[in-house]
Design a protein around this motif. Structure first.
Motif, mmCIF file in Angstrom:
data_model
loop_
_atom_site.group_PDB
_atom_site.id
_atom_site.type_symbol
_atom_site.label_atom_id
_atom_site.label_comp_id
_atom_site.label_asym_id
_atom_site.label_seq_id
_atom_site.Cartn_x
_atom_site.Cartn_y
_atom_site.Cartn_z
ATOM 1 N N THR A 89 8.787 4.866 -0.307
ATOM 2 C CA THR A 89 7.992 4.440 -1.451
ATOM 3 C C THR A 89 8.680 4.638 -2.797
ATOM 4 O O THR A 89 8.505 3.831 -3.708
ATOM 5 C CB THR A 89 6.644 5.188 -1.475
ATOM 6 O OG1 THR A 89 6.872 6.594 -1.600
ATOM 7 C CG2 THR A 89 5.848 4.905 -0.212
ATOM 8 N N SER A 90 9.457 5.696 -2.961
ATOM 9 C CA SER A 90 10.018 6.027 -4.270
ATOM 10 C C SER A 90 11.395 5.403 -4.478
ATOM 11 O O SER A 90 12.398 5.856 -3.915
ATOM 12 C CB SER A 90 10.121 7.548 -4.439
ATOM 13 O OG SER A 90 10.735 7.854 -5.682
ATOM 14 N N LEU B 187 10.919 -3.391 -5.619
ATOM 15 C CA LEU B 187 10.149 -2.159 -5.724
ATOM 16 C C LEU B 187 9.187 -1.966 -4.564
ATOM 17 O O LEU B 187 8.634 -0.873 -4.399
ATOM 18 C CB LEU B 187 9.341 -2.147 -7.031
ATOM 19 C CG LEU B 187 10.123 -2.358 -8.329
ATOM 20 C CD1 LEU B 187 9.171 -2.360 -9.512
ATOM 21 C CD2 LEU B 187 11.191 -1.291 -8.501
ATOM 22 N N LEU B 188 8.978 -3.007 -3.780
ATOM 23 C CA LEU B 188 7.942 -2.972 -2.751
ATOM 24 C C LEU B 188 8.532 -2.789 -1.362
ATOM 25 O O LEU B 188 9.666 -3.191 -1.077
ATOM 26 C CB LEU B 188 7.115 -4.260 -2.787
ATOM 27 C CG LEU B 188 6.356 -4.545 -4.083
ATOM 28 C CD1 LEU B 188 5.576 -5.848 -3.971
ATOM 29 C CD2 LEU B 188 5.419 -3.397 -4.439
ATOM 30 N N GLY B 189 7.713 -2.200 -0.483
ATOM 31 C CA GLY B 189 8.105 -2.060 0.920
ATOM 32 C C GLY B 189 9.358 -1.223 1.101
ATOM 33 O O GLY B 189 9.662 -0.317 0.326
ATOM 34 N N GLY B 190 10.103 -1.568 2.117
ATOM 35 C CA GLY B 190 11.308 -0.803 2.440
ATOM 36 C C GLY B 190 12.580 -1.445 1.949
ATOM 37 O O GLY B 190 13.669 -1.125 2.459
ATOM 38 N N PHE B 191 12.495 -2.346 0.955
ATOM 39 C CA PHE B 191 13.702 -3.053 0.509
ATOM 40 C C PHE B 191 14.751 -2.083 -0.025
ATOM 41 O O PHE B 191 15.914 -2.116 0.391
ATOM 42 C CB PHE B 191 13.354 -4.092 -0.553
ATOM 43 C CG PHE B 191 14.510 -4.986 -0.895
ATOM 44 C CD1 PHE B 191 14.684 -6.190 -0.239
ATOM 45 C CD2 PHE B 191 15.450 -4.628 -1.858
ATOM 46 C CE1 PHE B 191 15.768 -7.021 -0.533
ATOM 47 C CE2 PHE B 191 16.524 -5.438 -2.150
ATOM 48 C CZ PHE B 191 16.690 -6.641 -1.487
ATOM 49 N N PHE C 298 7.684 2.133 -8.734
ATOM 50 C CA PHE C 298 9.036 2.637 -8.976
ATOM 51 C C PHE C 298 9.144 4.122 -8.644
ATOM 52 O O PHE C 298 10.078 4.557 -7.970
ATOM 53 C CB PHE C 298 9.436 2.403 -10.431
ATOM 54 C CG PHE C 298 10.779 2.972 -10.787
ATOM 55 C CD1 PHE C 298 11.949 2.357 -10.359
ATOM 56 C CD2 PHE C 298 10.886 4.139 -11.533
ATOM 57 C CE1 PHE C 298 13.193 2.886 -10.674
ATOM 58 C CE2 PHE C 298 12.116 4.678 -11.852
ATOM 59 C CZ PHE C 298 13.280 4.045 -11.427
ATOM 60 N N PHE C 299 8.169 4.899 -9.102
ATOM 61 C CA PHE C 299 8.213 6.346 -8.849
ATOM 62 C C PHE C 299 7.774 6.689 -7.425
ATOM 63 O O PHE C 299 8.143 7.750 -6.908
ATOM 64 C CB PHE C 299 7.350 7.088 -9.861
ATOM 65 C CG PHE C 299 7.928 7.083 -11.243
ATOM 66 C CD1 PHE C 299 9.070 7.805 -11.534
ATOM 67 C CD2 PHE C 299 7.346 6.342 -12.251
ATOM 68 C CE1 PHE C 299 9.621 7.802 -12.805
ATOM 69 C CE2 PHE C 299 7.879 6.322 -13.522
ATOM 70 C CZ PHE C 299 9.033 7.050 -13.806
ATOM 71 N N PRO D 255 0.864 3.850 -1.279
ATOM 72 C CA PRO D 255 0.915 4.008 0.183
ATOM 73 C C PRO D 255 2.147 3.321 0.764
ATOM 74 O O PRO D 255 2.600 2.300 0.259
ATOM 75 C CB PRO D 255 -0.378 3.316 0.649
ATOM 76 C CG PRO D 255 -1.257 3.264 -0.549
ATOM 77 C CD PRO D 255 -0.333 3.124 -1.724
ATOM 78 N N GLY D 256 2.676 3.885 1.826
ATOM 79 C CA GLY D 256 3.840 3.299 2.487
ATOM 80 C C GLY D 256 4.430 4.265 3.484
ATOM 81 O O GLY D 256 3.911 5.366 3.688
ATOM 82 N N SER D 257 5.523 3.869 4.131
ATOM 83 C CA SER D 257 6.209 4.764 5.051
ATOM 84 C C SER D 257 6.662 6.016 4.309
ATOM 85 O O SER D 257 6.854 6.006 3.091
ATOM 86 C CB SER D 257 7.410 4.066 5.683
ATOM 87 O OG SER D 257 6.986 2.980 6.496
#
Length: 385
Positions: free
Chosen positions: A246-247, A301-305, A235-236, A240-242
């Motif tokens: 992520t937040s 909460l995950l990925g670029g959703f 959530f915060f 790791p991610g683009s």
């Protein structure tokens, strides 16, 4: 600011048609209207005149993205020092400054390449500079893994501007979101640089990660059947991610700015989230693998959703235009995004493909919505007659 305005007014005769620097007219006008309210208004036809023009609108969108950008910079540093085992001994400003130095070149390359092409096309056509890239220029870096080579960012940006916008006539004429076109180009042209465990964490040439290091995103782990992530971190944004995806908290701040200012369409945001929740519930009911068993709300909460729902799906040019169509358009994006990410292991992140697919069908959705209105009005007209 008065000295800037005086400068532009004094140099304006030099860029007029037939003047020595006439080839800089579009560039001169573009910078002037970005900094100051345009001096001209519509002379013919019926027009709505407002204090906010397109450049001011785009500036507000850029402002809404700033929280995700700033946190993305911090998270780049956070993931880096975590990977090399020095997180506990590194302060907040060191984390942020490391990420700042990593992210800033990506943003610069995006704007230099994109605006350079925009200026060239505007000058060749004798048109004003399109304002749309003010937003695309910041969105493109935010959907990239931090380890994406700068030359790839430049190539993807050029592809997005030329083949995603200019071939259709420029800003307002494109049928797909240009920032997603850039990401899709890299995803299919250079898949090794856009996926895997090593592209999400900036390690540098001389940094050696600790034993057992993995830079895989929680969603990639979930797709592999390893569902083990901290919901609060997701959530915060401490995962790791683009760069900017992520937040969820930072993205929600951006959504608040867009909704309060009336720039972003809340109907598309809400319907996209609703579609994702519905598909998540259905997958929970008919689960046959660990990823389908992931609690439906955690998909948000995950990925670029979240990033896609707030900043990409709401693009006013490539989205549906009718009010009912916006609900349908957003709902289908949410449905497809979760369906693609869970069912097709080749595409663990389905938001990009879902939005681009619905960009393609947005005019069709609007067509049937309009036709439905016409049929109902015709029936009422016949009854009253």
């Amino acid at each position: 600011m008065k000295f800037l305005k005086d400068f532009f007014e004094k140099t304006e005769p030099l860029v007029q048609k037939g003047a020595k620097y006439h080839w800089l007219q579009s560039v001169h006008d573009g910078f002037f209207t970005f900094l100051f309210v345009p001096k001209t208004t519509a002379k013919t036809g019926a027009h709505i005149h407002d204090y906010i023009d397109m450049k001011r609108t785009m500036s507000l969108v850029v402002l809404s993205v700033v929280p995700a950008l700033l946190f993305g910079m911090y998270n780049v540093g956070y993931q880096h020092f975590k990977a090399i085992g020095e997180l506990a001994s590194t302060g907040f400003f060191d984390l942020f400054f490391y990420g700042f130095l990593k992210v800033l070149p990506v943003v610069i390359v995006s704007y230099v390449v994109g605006l350079g092409i925009e200026f060239a096309f505007a000058q060749m056509r004798g048109h004003e500079i399109n304002e749309g890239f003010l937003v695309s220029g910041i969105l493109i870096p935010l959907v990239m893994p931090i380890e994406t080579p700068l030359w790839m960012v430049g190539v993807a940006t050029a592809f997005a501007v030329i083949f995603g916008k200019e071939v259709f006539g420029g800003t307002g004429m494109n049928i797909w979101n240009p920032a997603l076109i850039a990401r899709a180009f890299l995803f299919f042209a250079y898949p090794a640089q856009m996926s895997g465990n090593s592209v999400w964490v900036a390690l540098g040439k001389n940094d050696v990660p600790i034993d057992g290091f993995t830079g895989a995103t929680p969603m990639a782990d979930a797709a592999a059947g390893n569902i083990n992530f901290n919901v609060a971190d997701a959530f915060f944004g401490l995962i790791p991610g683009s760069i900017g995806e992520t937040s969820v908290l930072a993205i929600m701040l951006g959504a608040f700015i867009l909704i309060v200012t009336g720039i972003g369409n809340w109907k598309i945001m809400i319907s996209t989230i609703a579609g994702g929740l519905v598909m998540g519930i259905l997958l929970n009911i008919f689960a046959v693998n660990p990823f389908m068993e992931l609690p439906f709300w955690q998909h948000l909460l995950l990925g670029g959703f979240a990033f896609g729902a707030i900043f990409m799906a709401t693009d006013p040019v490539s989205a549906a235009q009718t009010e009912r169509g916006k609900w349908i358009y957003g709902f289908l994006i949410g449905i497809l995004a979760i369906l693609i990410r869970v069912v097709n292991p080749a595409f663990p992140e389905g938001m990009m493909l879902a939005i681009l697919l619905m960009n393609t069908f947005a005019p069709l959705i609007d067509h049937y919505v309009v036709q439905g209105h016409i049929k109902r009005r015709m029936k009422r007209a016949q009854i009253s007659a």
